[in-house]
Design a protein around this motif. Sequence first.
Motif, short mmCIF file in Angstrom:
data_model
loop_
_atom_site.label_atom_id
_atom_site.label_comp_id
_atom_site.label_asym_id
_atom_site.label_seq_id
_atom_site.Cartn_x
_atom_site.Cartn_y
_atom_site.Cartn_z
N VAL A 98 0.90 -1.16 0.00
CA VAL A 98 0.00 0.00 0.00
C VAL A 98 0.93 1.20 0.00
O VAL A 98 1.74 1.37 0.92
CB VAL A 98 -0.91 0.02 1.24
N THR A 99 0.84 2.00 -1.06
CA THR A 99 1.90 2.99 -1.26
C THR A 99 1.38 4.35 -1.71
O THR A 99 0.22 4.50 -2.06
CB THR A 99 2.89 2.50 -2.33
N MET A 100 2.27 5.30 -1.68
CA MET A 100 2.00 6.64 -2.20
C MET A 100 3.17 7.03 -3.11
O MET A 100 4.33 6.83 -2.74
CB MET A 100 1.90 7.64 -1.06
N ALA A 101 2.84 7.56 -4.27
CA ALA A 101 3.89 8.00 -5.19
C ALA A 101 3.77 9.49 -5.44
O ALA A 101 2.67 10.03 -5.54
CB ALA A 101 3.79 7.24 -6.51
N THR A 102 4.92 10.14 -5.53
CA THR A 102 4.98 11.56 -5.88
C THR A 102 5.88 11.70 -7.10
O THR A 102 7.03 11.28 -7.08
CB THR A 102 5.55 12.38 -4.71
N VAL A 103 5.32 12.26 -8.15
CA VAL A 103 6.10 12.52 -9.36
C VAL A 103 6.31 14.02 -9.44
O VAL A 103 5.34 14.79 -9.44
CB VAL A 103 5.35 12.03 -10.62
N GLU A 104 7.56 14.46 -9.46
CA GLU A 104 7.87 15.89 -9.54
C GLU A 104 8.65 16.15 -10.82
O GLU A 104 9.62 15.46 -11.12
CB GLU A 104 8.71 16.31 -8.33
N LEU A 105 8.21 17.16 -11.55
CA LEU A 105 8.86 17.51 -12.82
C LEU A 105 9.48 18.90 -12.71
O LEU A 105 8.85 19.82 -12.18
CB LEU A 105 7.85 17.50 -13.97
N ALA A 106 10.69 19.05 -13.23
CA ALA A 106 11.35 20.35 -13.24
C ALA A 106 12.07 20.53 -14.57
O ALA A 106 12.48 19.54 -15.20
CB ALA A 106 12.33 20.46 -12.08
N ASP A 107 12.23 21.77 -14.99
CA ASP A 107 12.99 22.03 -16.21
C ASP A 107 14.45 21.74 -15.96
O ASP A 107 14.99 22.09 -14.91
CB ASP A 107 12.86 23.51 -16.61
N SER A 108 15.10 21.10 -16.90
CA SER A 108 16.56 20.96 -16.78
C SER A 108 17.20 22.00 -17.70
O SER A 108 16.54 22.60 -18.54
CB SER A 108 17.01 19.54 -17.13
N LYS A 109 18.48 22.21 -17.50
CA LYS A 109 19.17 23.32 -18.19
C LYS A 109 19.08 23.23 -19.70
O LYS A 109 19.01 24.23 -20.39
CB LYS A 109 20.66 23.32 -17.77
N ASP A 110 19.10 21.99 -20.20
CA ASP A 110 19.17 21.82 -21.66
C ASP A 110 17.79 21.81 -22.32
O ASP A 110 17.64 21.35 -23.44
CB ASP A 110 19.90 20.52 -21.97
N GLY A 111 16.78 22.31 -21.62
CA GLY A 111 15.45 22.35 -22.21
C GLY A 111 14.68 21.05 -22.02
O GLY A 111 13.55 20.92 -22.48
N GLY A 112 15.28 20.10 -21.35
CA GLY A 112 14.62 18.83 -21.08
C GLY A 112 13.92 18.86 -19.73
O GLY A 112 13.67 19.92 -19.17
#
Lengths: 150, 116
Positions: A98-112
């Motif tokens: 029984v779990t919880m997931a957190t997905v975090e997205l951030a810009d990287s320097k190269d536009g990725g």
Amino acid sequence: MTDRSVVHATFTLKRDYPAPRARVFAAFADPEKKRQWAYGAPEGGHALDFRVGGRETVNMPGPGGGTFTYEGVYQDIIEGERIVYTYTIDFGGGSAAVTMATVELADSKDGGTHLKFTEQGAYLDGFDGPKFWESGTTSLLDRLGQSLAD
Amino acid sequence: MTNYQSQMDRVFHALADRNRRAMIDQLSHSTLTVSELREPLGISLPATMQHLAVLEEAGLVRSRKQGRVRTCELDRSALSEAEKWIQHRREFVGRQLDALGAFLASEDKQEDTDND
């Protein structure tokens, strides 16, 4: 009575993708896209209702002949930035985690995009799941690193 | 000091060395002989044997001699079923995230084709 136990653990995985955040986010939000990369094409079905309170369910044949069932509920969604969901994983003998997931997205320097995936859970055993977690890799080290960080 | 604490001390001491961590990493993929372990590290045989002894003392690795060859493997006996399950889970998610990378790359290709 079988010998039951539970371990509480957290693990974090990080990846960098050469794709903009909007596309990485869409890969989680769009049911057809997520089905493609996350589950292949499950015969038993996949449903995804991407909104807070919405569910994702996956039913697919497990390697041991049983059915793998995954049921998640989206708890928090920030477009292009963050997704938090809770879920249960079942191999046919009751919940294995029984779990919880957190997905975090951030810009990287190269536009990725830099993706950080954190799973926190209660990992159960004593269930009749197939034993397909045979070999570990460096996770022993990672767990020790985690316990040092706590 | 409890047995548990002294065991943890041995584990952390064992993991404090870069060569020993590299040895564990190699053994996480397969069982290896001492010379196979030594080769990528570029260290002497006696040094390898010393590192191996520290890892064995910590309960992280076990080795056995078959004829003239000593083979080494990770000792997973200390892990509970639940801990093995977490390892599996972590590896599974890692593969999924790699698959996401491949999927995003395939979208790129698709876009290129569409633009042709």
